[in-house]
Design a protein around this motif. Structure first.
Motif, short mmCIF file in Angstrom:
data_model
loop_
_atom_site.label_atom_id
_atom_site.label_comp_id
_atom_site.label_asym_id
_atom_site.label_seq_id
_atom_site.Cartn_x
_atom_site.Cartn_y
_atom_site.Cartn_z
N ALA A 185 -3.21 3.88 -5.82
CA ALA A 185 -3.59 3.23 -7.30
C ALA A 185 -5.05 2.68 -7.34
CB ALA A 185 -2.72 2.08 -7.31
N GLY A 186 -5.81 2.28 -6.03
CA GLY A 186 -6.74 1.87 -5.78
C GLY A 186 -7.89 2.82 -5.90
N TYR A 236 4.55 -4.28 6.22
CA TYR A 236 5.29 -3.79 4.84
C TYR A 236 6.73 -3.19 5.26
CZ TYR A 236 5.01 1.14 7.10
OH TYR A 236 5.03 2.08 8.04
N THR A 259 -1.51 10.58 -0.98
CA THR A 259 -2.75 9.94 -1.13
C THR A 259 -4.11 11.04 -1.16
OG1 THR A 259 -3.21 9.90 1.37
CG2 THR A 259 -1.78 7.99 0.44
N GLU A 280 -3.28 -11.19 -1.61
CA GLU A 280 -3.96 -9.97 -2.19
C GLU A 280 -4.96 -10.46 -2.96
OE1 GLU A 280 -1.22 -7.69 -4.56
OE2 GLU A 280 0.20 -6.92 -2.60
N ARG A 332 -9.80 -7.42 -1.62
CA ARG A 332 -10.40 -6.73 -2.77
C ARG A 332 -11.81 -6.14 -2.55
NH1 ARG A 332 -12.17 -10.26 -5.67
NH2 ARG A 332 -11.69 -12.35 -4.56
N THR A 358 5.79 2.04 -1.37
CA THR A 358 5.22 1.03 -2.10
C THR A 358 3.71 1.07 -1.50
OG1 THR A 358 7.03 -0.61 -2.55
CG2 THR A 358 5.12 -1.42 -2.56
N VAL A 359 3.60 1.28 -0.39
CA VAL A 359 2.30 1.04 0.40
C VAL A 359 1.49 2.32 0.09
CG1 VAL A 359 1.10 1.33 2.71
CG2 VAL A 359 3.00 -0.08 2.54
N ALA A 385 1.88 4.33 -2.75
CA ALA A 385 1.56 4.14 -4.14
C ALA A 385 0.47 3.00 -4.29
CB ALA A 385 2.71 3.36 -5.00
N GLY A 386 0.33 1.84 -3.65
CA GLY A 386 -0.88 0.97 -3.72
C GLY A 386 -1.74 1.45 -3.22
N ILE A 387 -2.18 2.29 -2.25
CA ILE A 387 -3.46 2.99 -1.86
C ILE A 387 -3.77 4.09 -2.66
CG2 ILE A 387 -4.24 4.63 -0.27
CD1 ILE A 387 -2.46 3.53 2.01
#
Length: 465
Positions: A363-364, A351, A387, A332, A338, A356-357, A359-361
């Protein structure tokens, strides 16, 4: 006076006359001449894009010429409906009035185009600007010099000089253009430069459309058809050597299917570009040495941090060639994870937990596109709900750009506003409301306020509240 200032002054001087005289019939005629000129110069267009990007002729036709001609045809066909005066019903407190909405051109607009699809992303917005009745200054990208020069030739050959001007040049030219008081600015490029454009527009209070980018993720569900997903991802990622704002940036795949997907992806790359993509007539090149070195450094950094190259990796600086490259186990912290990659390099990420995936998408930064491959409708709906992105492709990549009955645009870091079809027309139009008083009961509500005004105000409030 600079070329930028001269172009703005010349075009904006005719705004008032143009608003009256540039009828729908004349707009269609101008668009028809543009389409004819593009068709007549197909060979020149293909040569220019081959020189700038090493783009295959078929890819030029699919991704540059057809989208513009389709936009012209679609706009000409629907222009009367888009431009009509629309009557709207009165609300309760406006009984006795007649209300209409009249689309009108914003005036003189600026279109700043990028280098990755230098013809399509310069002339596509121009079609919408002309359809809406505007004059336009087009600034092609200096990083695609052959196409920039050809755009200037095309415009000079078929469009009136008091309607469209092409101003070529680098950063200094863009800065001069952004200092002019345009009525609208349409910019396609990176989020970083988009912020500069928006700041410049704020000084003159110009409205803006920003078509930006970001890291567009691909998510494979447990029931995805891996072969079809691999084909779509390979096409979406490696067309134009990955230099596409809506290209898949990275792929999330269930851990149990990682090896099978990698195998399918390698097979699709070989099917599309052969055993040695460097000799393929279907694979483009990177725009310049700086971009080539950036991508090669990103791959080297990731490998140094433990990533594995599972396809491609070959490179040649002289021809700006970077093979379709797929990596696994990319940490990461690597710049590949990044920064927007914008090239033929694809991280594949295993994954274990879908939440979790997602939530990560979320959050970005909000991506310009998100792609999901699955058969399960509930899973697809879940991804869409969880999303935010400019668009979602389900079991497909890239193709939503070509759908003229869909808006194309980003959200947040990936853009502001929308383009294509009716949305492009609206981007370059001001929807002017006109309210006509026929027999509205307004006098009793005017000062001096007496008993009748008090009663009427209370009655209206009760009715509407």
């Amino acid at each position: 006076m600079s070329a930028a200032a001269e172009a703005y002054a010349r075009l904006s001087a005719g705004d008032a006359r143009r608003r009256i005289e540039f009828t729908l019939q004349k707009r269609r005629a101008v668009l028809k001449r543009l389409a004819a000129e593009i068709r007549a110069r197909e060979a020149e267009i293909m040569a220019a894009l081959a020189a700038d990007l090493g783009k295959p002729a078929v890819e030029v036709r699919i991704s540059e010429i057809i989208p513009i001609l389709s936009e012209i045809r679609h706009s000409a066909r629907h222009l009367k409906a888009w431009a009509r005066v629309r009557r709207v019903r009165p609300t309760l407190s406006m009984i006795g009035t007649r209300a209409t909405i009249r689309p009108e051109p914003k005036g003189t607009v600026l279109i700043i185009a990028p280098w990755n699809y230098p013809l399509c992303l310069a002339l596509g917005p121009l079609v919408s600007a002309i359809a809406a009745g505007n004059a336009a200054v087009v600034k092609p990208s200096e990083m695609a010099p052959a196409t920039s020069a050809l755009i200037a030739k095309i415009v000079a050959a078929c469009l009136p000089a008091d309607l469209v001007a092409v101003v070529e040049g680098g950063i200094e030219t863009s800065t001069d253009l952004l200092a002019q008081p345009f009525d609208h600015i349409f910019f396609t490029g990176s989020p970083a430069v988009g912020k500069v454009v928006m700041a410049a527009a704020a000084k003159t209070l110009a409205s803006v459309t920003l078509e930006l980018g970001g890291k567009s993720p691909v998510l494979l569900g447990p029931d995805a058809d891996l072969k079809k997903a691999a084909r779509m991802v390979a096409w979406g990622k490696f067309a134009n050597a990955g230099q596409t704002c809506i290209a898949p940036d990275h792929v999330f795949v269930p851990r149990a299917q990682q090896d099978a997907f990698a195998k399918a992806l390698r097979a699709e790359i070989a099917r599309m570009y052969g055993a040695n993509p460097q000799t393929s007539r279907s694979f483009a090149r990177l725009i310049g040495a700086k971009h080539f070195e950036r991508l090669r450094a990103m791959v080297s950094e990731a490998v140094g941090q433990g990533a594995q190259v599972i396809a491609g990796g070959d490179a040649e600086a002289a021809s700006r060639y970077l093979a379709p490259t797929v990596l696994s186990n990319v940490p990461e912290t690597a710049s590949l994870m990044r920064e927007e990659i914008f090239g033929p390099v694809l991280p594949v990420i295993a994954y274990d937990d879908l939440d979790t995936v997602l939530a990560g998408i979320e959050a970005g930064e909000k991506p310009l596109a998100l792609y999901v491959f699955a058969r399960d409708r509930a899973l697809i709906s879940r991804v869409c709900r969880a999303t935010t992105s400019g668009a979602v492709g389900v079991n497909v990549t890239l193709a939503h750009f070509l759908h003229l009955n869909l808006p194309f645009g980003g959200v947040g870091n990936s853009g502001l506003g929308a383009a294509h079809g009716h949305w492009g027309f609206q981007a370059f139009s001001h929807e002017k409301p006109v309210l006509e008083n026929r027999f509205a009961v307004l006098d009793p509500l005017m000062p001096p306020y007496g008993t009748l005004a008090t009663r009427l105000a209370r009655i209206v409030q009760a009715l509407v509240g």
